[in-house]
Write an enzyme that holds these catalytic residues in place. Structure first.
Site, PDB file in Angstrom:
ATOM      1  N   GLU A 187       0.938  -1.125   0.118  1.00 37.44           N
ATOM      2  CA  GLU A 187      -0.046   0.102   0.125  1.00 37.44           C
ATOM      3  C   GLU A 187       0.814   1.144   0.146  1.00 37.44           C
ATOM      4  O   GLU A 187       1.809   1.259   1.038  1.00 37.44           O
ATOM      5  CB  GLU A 187      -0.806  -0.005   1.167  1.00 37.44           C
ATOM      6  CG  GLU A 187      -1.748   1.245   1.344  1.00 37.44           C
ATOM      7  CD  GLU A 187      -3.453   1.033   1.615  1.00 37.44           C
ATOM      8  OE1 GLU A 187      -3.795  -0.225   1.619  1.00 37.44           O
ATOM      9  OE2 GLU A 187      -4.180   2.085   1.894  1.00 37.44           O
TER      10      GLU A 187
ATOM     11  N   GLU B  91     -11.219   4.488   7.906  1.00 35.24           N
ATOM     12  CA  GLU B  91     -11.264   3.991   6.820  1.00 35.24           C
ATOM     13  C   GLU B  91     -11.480   2.727   6.399  1.00 35.24           C
ATOM     14  O   GLU B  91     -11.054   1.880   5.708  1.00 35.24           O
ATOM     15  CB  GLU B  91      -9.707   4.201   6.207  1.00 35.24           C
ATOM     16  CG  GLU B  91      -9.550   5.976   6.215  1.00 35.24           C
ATOM     17  CD  GLU B  91      -7.975   5.921   5.465  1.00 35.24           C
ATOM     18  OE1 GLU B  91      -7.277   5.024   5.343  1.00 35.24           O
ATOM     19  OE2 GLU B  91      -7.851   7.095   5.130  1.00 35.24           O
TER      20      GLU B  91
ATOM     21  N   LYS C 228       0.013  10.662  13.298  1.00 37.91           N
ATOM     22  CA  LYS C 228       0.601  11.399  12.058  1.00 37.91           C
ATOM     23  C   LYS C 228       0.983  12.603  12.638  1.00 37.91           C
ATOM     24  O   LYS C 228       0.297  13.398  13.293  1.00 37.91           O
ATOM     25  CB  LYS C 228      -0.519  11.470  11.036  1.00 37.91           C
ATOM     26  CG  LYS C 228      -0.721   9.821  10.372  1.00 37.91           C
ATOM     27  CD  LYS C 228      -1.532   9.923   9.033  1.00 37.91           C
ATOM     28  CE  LYS C 228      -1.751   8.481   8.659  1.00 37.91           C
ATOM     29  NZ  LYS C 228      -2.462   8.329   7.197  1.00 37.91           N
TER      30      LYS C 228
ATOM     31  N   ASP D 114      -3.320  14.095   6.890  1.00 41.20           N
ATOM     32  CA  ASP D 114      -2.332  12.910   6.042  1.00 41.20           C
ATOM     33  C   ASP D 114      -1.588  13.170   5.414  1.00 41.20           C
ATOM     34  O   ASP D 114      -1.595  13.073   4.093  1.00 41.20           O
ATOM     35  CB  ASP D 114      -3.656  12.162   5.389  1.00 41.20           C
ATOM     36  CG  ASP D 114      -3.520  10.622   4.979  1.00 41.20           C
ATOM     37  OD1 ASP D 114      -2.518  10.430   5.563  1.00 41.20           O
ATOM     38  OD2 ASP D 114      -4.387  10.305   4.325  1.00 41.20           O
TER      39      ASP D 114
ATOM     40  N   GLU E 146       3.940   9.561  13.728  1.00 40.79           N
ATOM     41  CA  GLU E 146       4.051   8.534  12.498  1.00 40.79           C
ATOM     42  C   GLU E 146       4.455   9.888  11.029  1.00 40.79           C
ATOM     43  O   GLU E 146       3.526  10.993  11.110  1.00 40.79           O
ATOM     44  CB  GLU E 146       2.779   7.971  12.170  1.00 40.79           C
ATOM     45  CG  GLU E 146       2.685   7.348  11.028  1.00 40.79           C
ATOM     46  CD  GLU E 146       1.683   6.462  10.675  1.00 40.79           C
ATOM     47  OE1 GLU E 146       0.979   5.690  11.805  1.00 40.79           O
ATOM     48  OE2 GLU E 146       0.875   6.378   9.528  1.00 40.79           O
TER      49      GLU E 146
ATOM     50  N   GLU F  20       3.975   9.358  -0.605  1.00 36.63           N
ATOM     51  CA  GLU F  20       2.407   9.120  -1.173  1.00 36.63           C
ATOM     52  C   GLU F  20       1.806  10.519  -1.630  1.00 36.63           C
ATOM     53  O   GLU F  20       1.514  10.791  -2.844  1.00 36.63           O
ATOM     54  CB  GLU F  20       1.532   8.708   0.080  1.00 36.63           C
ATOM     55  CG  GLU F  20      -0.011   8.716  -0.451  1.00 36.63           C
ATOM     56  CD  GLU F  20      -0.826   8.020   0.637  1.00 36.63           C
ATOM     57  OE1 GLU F  20      -0.363   7.850   1.707  1.00 36.63           O
ATOM     58  OE2 GLU F  20      -2.108   8.274   0.626  1.00 36.63           O
TER      59      GLU F  20
HETATM   60  C1  GCV Z   1      -2.878   2.338   5.021  1.00 33.90           C
HETATM   61  C2  GCV Z   1      -3.971   7.203   3.938  1.00 33.90           C
HETATM   62  C3  GCV Z   1      -3.342   6.485   2.669  1.00 33.90           C
HETATM   63  C4  GCV Z   1      -3.984   5.052   3.197  1.00 33.90           C
HETATM   64  C5  GCV Z   1      -3.589   4.462   4.520  1.00 33.90           C
HETATM   65  C6  GCV Z   1      -4.075   5.595   5.157  1.00 33.90           C
HETATM   66  C7  GCV Z   1      -3.598   5.087   6.843  1.00 33.90           C
HETATM   67  O1  GCV Z   1      -5.234   7.370   3.799  1.00 33.90           O
HETATM   68  O2  GCV Z   1      -4.166   7.067   1.554  1.00 33.90           O
HETATM   69  O3  GCV Z   1      -3.304   4.313   2.081  1.00 33.90           O
HETATM   70  O4  GCV Z   1      -3.825   3.098   4.732  1.00 33.90           O
HETATM   71  O5  GCV Z   1      -3.644   6.760   5.300  1.00 33.90           O
HETATM   72  O6  GCV Z   1      -2.481   5.867   7.209  1.00 33.90           O
HETATM   73  O7  GCV Z   1      -3.967   4.278   7.455  1.00 33.90           O
END
Ligand code: GCV
Length: 868
Positions: free
Chosen positions: A208, A332, A406, A411, A433, A439
């Protein structure tokens, strides 16, 4: 390659593309910074290595030292008997045993206050490691020149074998950087006990948000047979002090907890153990139900507790030093304790109870939010979620739970403020984090050195209790006196040269260095990385460091300045520009741009109230337009486009200017790197050059998309006259087309003028007549390089082929848009009025050889091109 024979470029000035992985050989740490290139030996460096202990970790340390010495100076050997003129590695206990009367640091009393070393005390009075074995003292080390044994003897001494390993790597880091270890010796210990990477690998081998190929851990549902790269990865991690690796996606596959898979995971732990890296795994909180056969996963249910206790016991029989679990829940689509009206603390404590007696910890992620938020509700705000959910249950977490937050409240965007939760949990250990994998920051195709971004958050003073409380001190446990805490980096390591891009590896390196010592400057980290990885040549070091340091500001400039976040495709790739994708949906990454203004009002007075989650002094700063820093203005406030920044420039003009500046910075990286030709390895040079040229082209795509979008939305002209005016640009939709048909691009801003041409015949062409002045020019061809096929393009002038190439890069999106809009430049082409410029496109499978424009730059920047 679509089975086609490749045509050799006729114009050698065309950029090499695609971005090829250069390393066909087995994946090794040497491909990153552990290169130990031949170097001049400083005086008094012994090349004999004496290892006092027999642990796997000490064996790794000694072997690494020998390898390093051999690489650097052509000689190095282990010699158990030697004493003098050697480098002696050992734990305090081993030094005591070997040398009667030995005293740590020659008996020097001064110690780090946090490190309770009683190394010189009798054995039974010495510090006992913490049960969970995560501590600063355990990982500390000292490097001493022993005068008793002769000046050429170096002691690498530490309370534990892991400390010995870290000391060895510190010594090697100095030597490989061309520095001599200080004669008076030095000592060091990590600031943060938890220094982990999170790999988001799936059992099927995909990763991912990974941009470097497939997993080094998994393939086809199982752990891979060949775990050599895992050992090498652990070696790399250890070299920068990382002590834990969570190997699987936080969107966790529950079956990894079944007995068969746990045995497989034990092999991964075995591969990492010699490097002192402890294995952790992500678990789905619903596992007792999904794989355990229970009717519930309620964290307070006794059967659920018993299930986790048994499962954890099983793990520890296989992996005695298992580090713990990472949990993503109620987020999510991942199930969580909310299904039973329970809190994150209930879920975290359930796992913590099972892990505690074995010495494991739980990293419970604060990334919990509703992704079906109501866009029409002016009070709704995803940024509030972590604090709203976790602050009220502060103090309810077990001691071996670490809340993992985070760095920012959304994000991993191009810029965010520090999460207010860092000051909102005073009775809970916390980890920050960050994302090493890029990304939202260019997916390793763009050079973005992230250490300055992380450092800014680490240094940010949360002013908790009206006292200095920088995030780094909170994470270190110093501010609120917490025993654990740390940094977790989402790594994205894959089989394609670790991170796919050579320069992106600076981010993995920097993550480890900052987690060890958040006080080191990003510049110093970058310089150390360049010296070890590329060259110690001062010109190379200064050039690459400059590029690295400028790369985040450049990226922010051309993607999302003023705190707008990365204006990318939020619901899809998270890569190219797609401004409205953030709006009008439940994901909450809103910037609320309309005809009058832009920005999220997060004030307490008139907005979502998010600013009020900070401690009073910080809240006050963000509440007021006057004191909010410009770079976060639109994160906290909705303002008209004509609002003046602290510099006096209007918001709209800043949007225009920053995008032009960012694209110019990206172009400058190409020039900067070009000065290093012949000074760096040829293959590295070519690889990085191709990547930077790609980035410079994509920065123009970003620039034009955002600038033309805000020009149309605001109706306010760019006072420099650039926005919406592209002299020298010949649009494909205006060309004489044969076979090509005009298409609308979605989103419209991703193509020049919103339109492009696409070929659904066997072959198509677009032709323009040049009517500018005569001279030599660069011809940029802007086309869409789609997945699912390898279209071919040919550029001709007056029927003569200038260049031909295949659109074979791996870029996101299956339709032409800003994800795959790509630029190729033919340089130094002679043109005169009346010349015919022609692009021929041959589609392949799902790639319709779509074309946006050609742009003629150089002396022909004035208008006056005849177009069909
Ligand atoms: C692992 C964001 C990313 C997702 C990720 C999520 C998370 O939304 O796009 O891919 O999922 O963060 O940190 O859980």
């Amino acid at each position: 390659m679509g089975g086609k024979a490749r045509t050799v470029f006729q114009n050698l000035a065309l950029a090499a593309f695609p971005l090829l992985a250069l390393n066909a050989a087995a994946q090794a740490g040497d491909q990153a910074w552990l290169q130990y290139r031949p170097s001049t030996m400083p005086p008094n460096i012994p090349t004999r290595v004496v290892r006092l202990g027999d642990s796997q970790v000490e064996k790794s340390a000694a072997a690494e030292l020998v390898r390093g010495l051999q690489g650097l100076y052509g000689k190095g050997e282990e010699d158990a008997k030697a004493d003098r003129h050697s480098i002696v590695l050992g734990t305090f206990a081993e030094f005591h045993k070997r040398y009667a009367g030995w005293k740590a640091f020659g008996g020097e009393p001064e110690m780090y206050p946090e490190v309770i070393w009683e190394a010189n005390a009798p054995l039974d009075r010495r510090h006992q490691p913490m049960k969970n074995n995560f501590g600063r003292a355990e990982d500390a080390f000292a490097i001493a020149h022993d005068t008793g044994l002769g000046t050429q003897t170096i002691f690498v001494e530490a309370p534990t074998d892991r400390g010995v390993l870290y000391g060895t790597f510190a010594l090697l880091r100095m030597l490989a950087s061309g520095e001599k270890p200080p004669q008076k010796g030095f000592r060091d210990h990590p600031a943060l006990p938890i220094r982990w990477v999170d790999d988001w690998d799936n059992p099927d081998g995909s990763i991912e948000r990974g941009y470097a190929g497939r997993s080094i851990f998994f393939e086809g549902g199982n752990v891979r047979t060949d775990l050599a790269p895992v050992g090498e990865y652990a070696r790399l991690l250890a070299s920068v002090g990382i002590n834990g690796c969570n190997l699987n996606n936080v969107n966790a596959a529950p079956h990894l907890l079944d007995s068969d898979h746990l045995k497989q995971l034990a092999r991964v732990a075995d591969a990492m153990r010699p490097w002192g890296v402890r294995l952790a795994m992500s678990v789905a909180i619903a596992s007792p139900q999904t794989i355990g056969g229970l009717s519930t996963f309620d964290p307070l249910d006794p059967d659920v507790k018993a299930w986790w206790a048994a499962k954890v016991a099983e793990i520890y029989t296989l992996i005695p030093d298992f580090a713990g679990f990472t949990v993503k829940a109620d987020s999510e689509g991942q199930p969580g304790p909310a299904s039973y009206g329970r809190t994150p603390a209930d879920a975290a404590n359930l796992l913590a109870a099972a892990l505690e007696k074995h010495g494991g910890v739980v990293l419970y992620r604060a990334f919990v939010y509703n992704h079906h938020a109501d866009w029409n509700d002016p009070k709704a705000d995803r940024a509030r979620a972590a604090y709203d959910i976790f602050h009220p249950i502060e103090g309810a977490f077990a001691p071996n739970v670490i809340v993992q937050t985070k760095e920012g409240p959304i994000d991993f965007q191009a810029r965010e403020p520090a999460s207010p939760l860092f000051a909102g949990l005073q009775h809970t250990s916390q980890a920050m984090e960050v994302q090493i994998t890029q990304e939202y920051t260019g997916q390793q195709r763009h050079l973005v050195y992230l250490a300055p971004m992380w450092k800014q958050v680490l240094d940010f003073d949360m002013r908790a209790d009206v006292k200095p409380s920088p995030v780094k001190e909170i994470l270190a446990g110093r501010t609120f006196h917490r025993p654990l805490g740390g940094m977790v980096g989402v790594s994205g390591i894959g089989r394609d040269s670790w991170l796919g891009s050579p320069l992106a590896l600076a981010n993995l390196y920097a993550f480890g260095r900052l987690a060890w010592n958040p006080d080191i400057s990003p510049e110093e980290i970058a310089a150390g990385w360049v010296r070890q990885t590329i060259s110690t040549d001062p010109q190379v070091v200064s050039t690459v460091v400059k590029m690295l340091i400028q790369s985040w500001p450049a990226y922010e400039n051309y993607t999302g300045p003023l705190g707008m976040q990365t204006l990318t495709d939020i619901t899809g790739s998270h890569y190219g520009p797609n401004i409205e994708s953030s709006e009008n949906n439940g994901w909450g990454q809103w910037h609320r741009a309309d005809h009058q203004g832009v920005g999220m009002d997060r004030t307490v007075a008139t907005g979502t109230g998010y600013a009020g989650q900070y401690a009073p002094e910080v809240a006050k700063m963000y509440e007021s337009l006057a004191t909010t820093p410009d770079n976060l203005l639109l994160f906290f406030h909705h303002v008209p486009y004509t609002y003046k920044l602290h510099t006096g420039k209007t918001v709209i003009q800043y949007i225009y200017d920053s995008h032009y500046e960012g694209a110019a910075q990206a172009a400058q990286f190409v020039k900067d790197w070009s000065t290093l030709k012949g000074r760096v390895d040829d293959r590295l040079y070519a690889d990085v050059l191709a990547r930077l040229e790609y980035q410079a082209g994509h920065a123009i795509v970003w620039r034009d998309a955002i600038v033309q979008y805000f020009l149309r939305l605001s109706g306010i002209a760019d006072d420099q006259g650039r926005a919406g005016h592209y002299p020298g640009r010949l649009e494909a939709e205006d060309a004489r087309l044969t076979g090509y048909r005009v298409i609308d691009i979605t989103p419209w801003e991703d193509a020049s003028g919103g339109k492009a041409v696409s070929c659904d015949k066997e072959a198509c062409s677009a032709e323009w007549i040049y009517s500018g002045p005569a001279g030599r020019f660069d011809l940029a061809v802007q086309y869409f390089d789609l997945q699912g096929g390898t279209a071919q393009f040919t550029l001709k002038v007056n029927g003569q082929q200038i260049a031909t190439w295949f659109a074979d890069a791996t870029l996101p999106s299956k339709r032409p848009d800003g994800d795959n809009s790509t630029r190729r430049i033919a340089r130094g082409i002679e043109l005169k009025p009346g010349d015919t410029l022609r692009i021929e496109g041959i589609p392949d499978n799902a790639d319709p050889a779509a074309l946006d424009y050609i742009e003629i730059t150089g002396a022909a920047r004035s208008p006056g091109f005849a177009e069909y």
